[in-house]
Design a protein around this motif. Structure first.
Motif, PDB file in Angstrom:
ATOM      1  N   PHE A  36       0.841  -1.211   0.000  1.00 10.34           N
ATOM      2  CA  PHE A  36       0.000   0.000   0.000  1.00 10.34           C
ATOM      3  C   PHE A  36       0.870   1.252   0.000  1.00 10.34           C
ATOM      4  O   PHE A  36       0.661   2.177  -0.809  1.00 10.34           O
ATOM      5  N   HIS A  37       1.841   1.303   0.888  1.00 10.83           N
ATOM      6  CA  HIS A  37       2.695   2.491   0.993  1.00 10.83           C
ATOM      7  C   HIS A  37       3.659   2.615  -0.181  1.00 10.83           C
ATOM      8  O   HIS A  37       3.923   3.731  -0.659  1.00 10.83           O
ATOM      9  N   GLU A  38       4.184   1.496  -0.671  1.00 15.25           N
ATOM     10  CA  GLU A  38       5.124   1.557  -1.796  1.00 15.25           C
ATOM     11  C   GLU A  38       4.430   2.016  -3.073  1.00 15.25           C
ATOM     12  O   GLU A  38       5.027   2.730  -3.888  1.00 15.25           O
ATOM     13  N   MET A  39       3.177   1.623  -3.281  1.00 18.76           N
ATOM     14  CA  MET A  39       2.437   2.069  -4.462  1.00 18.76           C
ATOM     15  C   MET A  39       2.249   3.589  -4.464  1.00 18.76           C
ATOM     16  O   MET A  39       2.263   4.229  -5.518  1.00 18.76           O
ATOM     17  N   HIS A  42       5.417   5.705  -5.819  1.00 15.74           N
ATOM     18  CA  HIS A  42       5.755   5.771  -7.241  1.00 15.74           C
ATOM     19  C   HIS A  42       4.478   5.730  -8.079  1.00 15.74           C
ATOM     20  O   HIS A  42       4.282   4.812  -8.879  1.00 15.74           O
ATOM     21  N   PRO A  43       3.597   6.716  -7.934  1.00 19.47           N
ATOM     22  CA  PRO A  43       2.259   6.629  -8.538  1.00 19.47           C
ATOM     23  C   PRO A  43       2.255   6.602 -10.065  1.00 19.47           C
ATOM     24  O   PRO A  43       1.360   5.997 -10.659  1.00 19.47           O
ATOM     25  N   LYS A  44       3.192   7.258 -10.721  1.00 24.18           N
ATOM     26  CA  LYS A  44       3.141   7.397 -12.170  1.00 24.18           C
ATOM     27  C   LYS A  44       3.934   6.314 -12.911  1.00 24.18           C
ATOM     28  O   LYS A  44       3.893   6.254 -14.137  1.00 24.18           O
ATOM     29  N   LEU A  45       4.631   5.474 -12.190  1.00 18.80           N
ATOM     30  CA  LEU A  45       5.364   4.397 -12.850  1.00 18.80           C
ATOM     31  C   LEU A  45       4.384   3.371 -13.432  1.00 18.80           C
ATOM     32  O   LEU A  45       3.350   3.083 -12.837  1.00 18.80           O
TER      33      LEU A  45
END
Length: 537
Positions: A36-39, A42-45
């Motif tokens: 959840f936190h890692e997503m 890097h939202p635009k990857l």
């Protein structure tokens, strides 16, 4: 010393140990909380590309879709004690379902799409899922198999009358300030449930916890990596890839078609895949397909494979086309939930499954349970140092595979060499694998025994580097019968819909089966005679 001392060996106790585990994330975080936190970092990857459905999703989009699934499950009142069923291909939105379960702390029970209706019924009757996600083409089979359960069925594609469309689920409003659920039992809680079978053939549901050991094969993954596996969520490798692509913010390529070596080579070249994990049978198919000679594998920096045997010829062919020495044969089993060992020294130790990984201990025991030293063949036993809930709803079988000292008994025969490298010789149990689907000889024997012309039958596996164990049969016909071998093959085909339970290895008619001293059928000796007869013809 020719090798880095990555393992230690206690000569008195005859136990090999990996190094201490290293943790990269706060120990109190669940797998779902980490993803959840890692997503969000890097939202635009680009997170995922489906080469068969022609879809592209960013991490922001998968994150939103996963929260929608989680919100939908919350709207149904599902608790962490409930189970979500999955029997689906690697389609665009199945991983939002997976992450949605992770965000809520609800385990999913994943089944293979090739299972027969009766097998699906047995397995889902163990875990009794409240909702099942499947593909539309399997809807009727799943519906019939779960007729006695009060279950909602969501279709991922090819939506059928009576099912809920995944689009409806993804339209669920997400609550403001959505947060992943705190695990009621901490990281001892079950993350997922995969499938296995017992020595009697009765299906078992294997629990996998939120342990960090599932990350042990991939600590060097970064946002620059491109991952691929053809495995679906019912395999540890499919679960592992789903978890690691979420944790390490990689780009993942997916496909929902039956495995095609030429198509995979195209995927690798076009998308510059850097991290690949697959079954040895798929490796062999790639190495021997016509397109391999012109294949571009130079992007790959990690090539993991395991779960069966593979010819050295096929391994050398693949390795000759890689830029780096990056092929790693690994060993593990579903109950452990991760790799137990991995070979980082292909040149020096070909066909070894490597040294014990961090956080594990390993020993080899004889039939009396006595630990053996280097170069002595016995059953491979593994200590994970972590809690295991056991087979879901089956404490008896759980205790049979893990003893009172918490050692897993793998059922595999193997040995450790003088340098602490593990070699797997064969399976101690009679379980067979065709294209990585497990089955047992007696399941096919029961079908053949229904033939009125059959007096006795023995089924065994003939190893094929592409398919694994191809079932074959030796049959004694009744006196006066005109039964032919092809009749047996055809009967099984007509009475068994599962591809992995067909007699791909063929059949022979014999006057007598090979016996042990006490009169029992000797499966290995009968198999040897079968091969001898086949070689003469």
């Amino acid at each position: 010393m020719p090798y880095k001392p990555e393992n230690t060996y206690d000569a008195d106790r005859r136990i090999w140990s990996g190094q201490e585990e290293r943790h990269y994330f706060a120990p109190e975080l669940s797998i779902g909380e980490i993803i959840f936190h890692e997503m969000r970092r890097h939202p635009k990857l680009i997170a995922q590309i489906s080469v068969t459905e022609n879809t592209v999703l960013t991490r922001e989009e998968i994150h939103l879709n996963s929260m929608c699934v989680a919100s939908y499950l919350r709207s149904l009142g599902l608790l962490q004690s409930d189970v979500v069923g999955i029997i689906a291909r690697n389609t665009t939105h199945i991983f939002a379902v997976t992450y949605g379960c992770f965000f809520n702390g609800i385990p999913f029970h994943a089944l293979n799409i090739s299972y027969e209706q009766a097998t699906i019924e047995k397995l889902f009757n163990i875990t009794k899922p409240s909702i099942i996600f499947c593909d539309g083409e399997d809807y009727e089979k799943v519906k019939a198999a779960t007729a006695e359960l009060e279950v909602k069925i969501v279709t991922m594609r090819n939506h059928q009358m009576g099912s809920i469309s995944i689009d409806e689920v993804l339209a669920t409003p997400v609550e403001e300030n959505f947060k992943p659920a705190h695990l009621e039992q901490g990281n001892l809680q079950t993350l997922a449930i995969l499938c296995s079978s017992g020595t009697t053939g009765t299906p078992k549901a294997v629990t996998i916890t939120n342990s960090r050991k599932i990350l042990n094969t991939s600590p060097d993954l970064t946002t620059a990596d491109v991952q691929y596996t053809h495995s679906t969520l019912d395999w540890v490798t499919g679960l592992l890839t789903t978890v690691t692509s979420g944790v390490y913010s990689t780009k993942r390529i997916i496909a929902d078609n039956p495995f095609d070596p030429a198509h995979l080579l195209q995927i690798i070249a076009e998308h510059k895949v850097t991290w690949l994990i697959q079954a040895p049978s798929h490796l062999a198919m790639i190495a021997n397909c016509p397109e391999f000679e012109k294949a571009d594998l130079l992007s790959i920096r990690t090539y993991l494979y395991g779960g069966g045997r593979c010819s050295l010829e096929a391994q050398h062919k693949i390795r000759s086309r890689l830029r780096n020495d990056c092929m790693h044969l690994a060993y593990g089993f579903t109950e452990v939930g991760s790799a137990v060992s991995k070979n980082d020294h292909f040149d020096k130790k070909p066909n070894s499954v490597g040294r014990v990984m961090d956080g594990f201990k390993l020993k080899i025991i004889d039939d009396q349970g006595k630990p053996l030293g280097p170069n002595e063949v016995g059953e491979v036993c593994v200590y994970s140092g972590q809690y295991w809930p056991g087979y879901y709803g089956n404490p008896k079988e759980s205790h049979s595979v893990r003893d009172s000292a918490l050692w897993f008994h793998s059922g595999d025969l193997g040995y450790m060499d003088d340098d602490g490298f593990l070699y797997i010789v064969e399976r101690k149990k009679e379980m067979l694998k065709y294209q990585n689907i497990m089955y047992y000889p007696h399941e096919i024997e029961d079908v053949i025994a229904q033939m009125p012309q059959v007096a006795e039958v023995c089924v065994f596996g003939i190893w094929n580097e592409y398919n694994g164990d191809e079932a074959a049969a030796a049959v004694i016909k009744k006196i006066g019968s005109t039964l032919h071998a092809q009749d047996v093959v055809d009967f099984v085909k007509q009475h068994t819909s599962a591809k992995y339970k067909q007699l791909h290895g063929g059949a022979i008619i014999v006057d007598e089966l090979k016996r042990t001293a006490n009169g029992k059928t000797n499966r290995q000796a009968t198999k040897a005679y079968f091969l001898e007869v086949k070689d003469r013809n």
